[in-house]
Design an enzyme around this catalytic site. Structure first.
Site, PDB file in Angstrom:
ATOM      1  N   HIS A  19      24.713  37.645 -15.399  1.00 43.80           N
ATOM      2  CA  HIS A  19      24.175  36.755 -14.364  1.00 43.80           C
ATOM      3  C   HIS A  19      23.150  37.491 -13.498  1.00 43.80           C
ATOM      4  CE1 HIS A  19      26.497  33.060 -14.651  1.00 43.80           C
ATOM      5  NE2 HIS A  19      27.642  33.709 -14.635  1.00 43.80           N
ATOM      6  N   SER A 170      35.486  32.428  -7.630  1.00 46.19           N
ATOM      7  CA  SER A 170      34.098  32.391  -8.098  1.00 46.19           C
ATOM      8  C   SER A 170      33.077  32.449  -6.974  1.00 46.19           C
ATOM      9  CB  SER A 170      33.860  31.118  -8.917  1.00 46.19           C
ATOM     10  OG  SER A 170      34.867  30.921  -9.866  1.00 46.19           O
TER      11      SER A 170
END
Length: 341
Positions: A19, A170
């Protein structure tokens, strides 16, 4: 509850870390990190696009290295460490993606869903179990529902055949007390191990991981140098050092773990993960850290304060995979600003 004396560490540096570099890890980088992680004795090394197998796309980002190459490269360079993957139904299909992963010798499959959507994981979990793979169920954005609802969803994962359940913070939203409540509740309702995946938006990743372990979690995630989305993950070499100081067995060689972290900083990271002002806002808003790049770009394009975008995303309870809605939010905020609302 028996005191935890041993923790299984899973390292998603080559998946969550993807990411942080817009999914641009190369095969050479993957090979070098796998060799070092294997030498350090890291039990599970997770590889893939940031959103997991089959996720490379224009919507969430195109991978520099395709899934097949990543899996083949990792498999060739992991001798003792197990090869893990992250799978989100909807991105990954059984016929196209999981069958190929099985063919390439993946050891551990983590089948993930949003915290309220465990129903979506059943076919993927059963397929992997029927092919002899170790399967963990994963509940993402786990702060968005109560501990009781989280336990209900986790029970579904266990019933489908998951051999452990991992909850993900998250957005980096939790405090240690939140983690303690959820881990203890899960353990009351499950007969399988429980794990925890931390993000560091509020600087709590190590403290939250320790709280999870002290509450009974026996699986913990961490990335070298915290290499991951947004403010990064629990910094693995720090987590290992803290666990060793506490007398918790991980099976990881600390010196070689530190060498692996140095390699990650030198060869994988474009910049060190840090808790930026926007990361703090993302954590407070309870919004997925990986949205940061999209939010910054749209804030500049629409002449908006990115903090306003994040808090509006939080109010709307937007989750990963809904990147297209960030544009909708930015457009509406820009309209309000223009109209003086």
């Amino acid at each position: 509850m028996a005191k935890v004396t041993k923790v299984l560490i899973s390292d998603p540096s080559l998946r969550d870390g993807n990411h942080a570099v817009s999914h641009q890890l190369s095969a050479d980088q993957i090979a070098a990190y796998c060799r070092s992680a294997d030498a350090a004795g890291i039990p599970i090394v997770e590889v893939g696009h940031g959103n997991g197998l089959g996720a490379s796309s224009l919507q969430v980002g195109l991978s520099k290295t395709d899934d097949e190459t990543m899996l083949r490269t990792a498999r060739e360079n992991l001798v003792n460490s197990k090869l893990g993957i992250h799978v989100i139904p909807g991105f990954a299909t059984i016929q196209r993606d999981l069958s190929r992963a099985v063919e390439f010798g993946v050891d551990v499959v983590r089948v993930a869903s949003h915290c309220t959507e465990a129903d979506l994981t059943e076919r993927h979990i059963r397929y992997c179990r029927s092919n002899g793979k170790t399967v963990f169920g994963v509940l993402m954005m786990s702060h968005m529902i109560s501990k009781e609802m989280l336990a209900e969803e986790a029970r579904k994962l266990e019933n489908y055949g998951a051999e452990a359940v991992v909850i993900m913070d998250s957005a980096g939203y939790y405090l240690p007390s939140d983690v303690k409540e959820r881990i203890e509740c899960l353990l009351e309702h499950l007969s399988i191990p429980v794990g925890f995946h931390a993000h560091n938006n509020l600087g709590m990743a190590i403290a939250n991981s320790v709280a999870a372990m002290e509450s009974g979690a026996t699986l913990l995630d961490g990335c070298s140098r915290g290499f991951g989305a947004g403010a990064g993950n629990a910094q693995l070499e720090v987590l290992v050092a803290v666990l060793h100081r506490m007398g918790i067995e991980t099976g990881i060689d600390l010196y070689r773990m530190l060498d692996t972290a140095d390699l990650a900083e030198r060869d994988l990271l474009k910049e060190m993960p840090s808790i930026s002002s926007l990361s703090v806002v993302s954590g407070l808003a309870g919004v997925f850290s990986g949205f940061s790049k999209h939010v910054r770009r749209l804030a500049e394009e629409f002449d908006l304060d990115p903090r306003d975008i994040f808090f509006e995303l939080g109010r709307r309870r937007i989750i990963a995979g809904q990147e297209d809605l960030i544009i909708e939010v930015a457009t509406e905020l820009a309209t309000r600003k223009k109209e003086g609302l």
